[in-house]
Design a protein around this motif. Sequence first.
Motif, mmCIF file in Angstrom:
data_model
loop_
_atom_site.group_PDB
_atom_site.id
_atom_site.type_symbol
_atom_site.label_atom_id
_atom_site.label_comp_id
_atom_site.label_asym_id
_atom_site.label_seq_id
_atom_site.Cartn_x
_atom_site.Cartn_y
_atom_site.Cartn_z
ATOM 1 N N ARG A 73 0.169 36.214 25.791
ATOM 2 C CA ARG A 73 0.069 36.454 24.348
ATOM 3 C C ARG A 73 1.339 35.948 23.654
ATOM 4 O O ARG A 73 2.312 35.622 24.319
ATOM 5 N N LYS A 74 1.284 35.966 22.339
ATOM 6 C CA LYS A 74 2.475 35.632 21.569
ATOM 7 C C LYS A 74 3.437 36.817 21.635
ATOM 8 O O LYS A 74 3.020 37.963 21.508
ATOM 9 N N VAL A 75 4.707 36.508 21.843
ATOM 10 C CA VAL A 75 5.748 37.535 21.891
ATOM 11 C C VAL A 75 6.860 37.148 20.915
ATOM 12 O O VAL A 75 6.954 36.000 20.509
ATOM 13 N N THR A 76 7.669 38.113 20.579
ATOM 14 C CA THR A 76 8.861 37.865 19.769
ATOM 15 C C THR A 76 10.049 38.312 20.603
ATOM 16 O O THR A 76 10.039 39.419 21.144
ATOM 17 N N VAL A 77 11.047 37.457 20.720
ATOM 18 C CA VAL A 77 12.238 37.805 21.485
ATOM 19 C C VAL A 77 13.407 37.952 20.514
ATOM 20 O O VAL A 77 13.664 37.064 19.703
ATOM 21 N N CYS A 78 14.081 39.086 20.600
ATOM 22 C CA CYS A 78 15.244 39.370 19.753
ATOM 23 C C CYS A 78 16.486 39.433 20.618
ATOM 24 O O CYS A 78 16.431 39.846 21.770
ATOM 25 N N LEU A 79 17.591 39.044 20.039
ATOM 26 C CA LEU A 79 18.881 39.084 20.710
ATOM 27 C C LEU A 79 19.791 39.973 19.871
ATOM 28 O O LEU A 79 20.027 39.689 18.696
ATOM 29 N N ARG A 80 20.256 41.068 20.482
ATOM 30 C CA ARG A 80 21.058 42.049 19.747
ATOM 31 C C ARG A 80 22.413 42.233 20.420
ATOM 32 O O ARG A 80 22.467 42.630 21.585
ATOM 33 N N PRO A 81 23.507 41.997 19.691
ATOM 34 C CA PRO A 81 24.820 42.316 20.257
ATOM 35 C C PRO A 81 25.017 43.832 20.231
ATOM 36 O O PRO A 81 24.555 44.509 19.317
ATOM 37 N N ILE A 82 25.689 44.352 21.233
ATOM 38 C CA ILE A 82 25.977 45.782 21.301
ATOM 39 C C ILE A 82 27.488 45.945 21.343
ATOM 40 O O ILE A 82 28.143 45.484 22.279
ATOM 41 N N SER A 83 28.023 46.581 20.331
ATOM 42 C CA SER A 83 29.465 46.775 20.238
ATOM 43 C C SER A 83 29.890 47.989 21.050
ATOM 44 O O SER A 83 29.427 49.102 20.812
ATOM 45 N N LEU A 84 30.784 47.752 21.997
ATOM 46 C CA LEU A 84 31.311 48.865 22.781
ATOM 47 C C LEU A 84 32.375 49.635 22.008
ATOM 48 O O LEU A 84 32.794 50.711 22.434
ATOM 49 N N ALA A 85 32.803 49.103 20.873
ATOM 50 C CA ALA A 85 33.765 49.817 20.033
ATOM 51 C C ALA A 85 33.099 50.999 19.339
ATOM 52 O O ALA A 85 33.766 51.945 18.934
ATOM 53 N N ASP A 86 31.778 50.961 19.202
ATOM 54 C CA ASP A 86 31.027 52.049 18.582
ATOM 55 C C ASP A 86 30.823 53.156 19.616
ATOM 56 O O ASP A 86 30.190 52.925 20.656
ATOM 57 N N PRO A 87 31.327 54.358 19.349
ATOM 58 C CA PRO A 87 31.196 55.451 20.322
ATOM 59 C C PRO A 87 29.741 55.755 20.715
ATOM 60 O O PRO A 87 29.487 56.202 21.826
ATOM 61 N N GLU A 88 28.797 55.467 19.823
ATOM 62 C CA GLU A 88 27.388 55.712 20.138
ATOM 63 C C GLU A 88 26.885 54.803 21.257
ATOM 64 O O GLU A 88 25.852 55.071 21.868
ATOM 65 N N ASN A 89 27.597 53.717 21.516
ATOM 66 C CA ASN A 89 27.184 52.774 22.551
ATOM 67 C C ASN A 89 27.924 52.976 23.866
ATOM 68 O O ASN A 89 27.907 52.114 24.735
ATOM 69 N N GLY A 90 28.569 54.101 24.033
ATOM 70 C CA GLY A 90 29.316 54.399 25.250
ATOM 71 C C GLY A 90 28.468 54.323 26.510
ATOM 72 O O GLY A 90 28.976 54.040 27.598
ATOM 73 N N PHE A 91 27.163 54.540 26.377
ATOM 74 C CA PHE A 91 26.244 54.459 27.507
ATOM 75 C C PHE A 91 26.355 53.121 28.235
ATOM 76 O O PHE A 91 26.225 53.043 29.450
#
Length: 161
Positions: free
Chosen positions: A128-146
């Motif tokens: 099928r048709k798909v959409t691919v997204c590319l997202r940077p994740i900032s480790l400086a953001d405490p919410e991204n500590g995972f």
Amino acid sequence: METLTSKVPIENDEHQVWELAVDLGVPDPAGPGSLAGEGIHPIALALEDSAHKIHGANRIPCFTAFGPISALDEFAQRAWGDGYDPADVPVECRLTVYVTDDELDQLVQLIVEDLGMDKTGYSTAAGRKVTVCLRPISLADPENGFYQHLVDQYHNLDSAD
């Protein structure tokens, strides 16, 4: 010296955490592409295999996930209340990696190949048709500590060599 998190100072590290998300549309009613499917979604496996083609298996810190697109799912739950049905919410497979820009460029090309994608977004692997997204994740953001475990895994690879 750049500090990615308060835990790990990294000097001259050109790596960054990225998430590649493949929007598959609404989930399949049954099978591995359904919400009730067992095991790892085949597209998630293909994404992970793409990452393993760079420098060999387990050399690019990564993990995969499959599920409803969070923002759409949260909206649907609030908008439709009792009429909410998870089967109506588009799903995605995600690959999160800790890579350099060059490795990311390689990975994107491998994903296009491995998913059999054309310029219109049709994927022979997904059927099928798909959409691919590319997202940077900032480790400086405490919410991204995972995501710190990807950095730790990378540094453990370096010390093991």
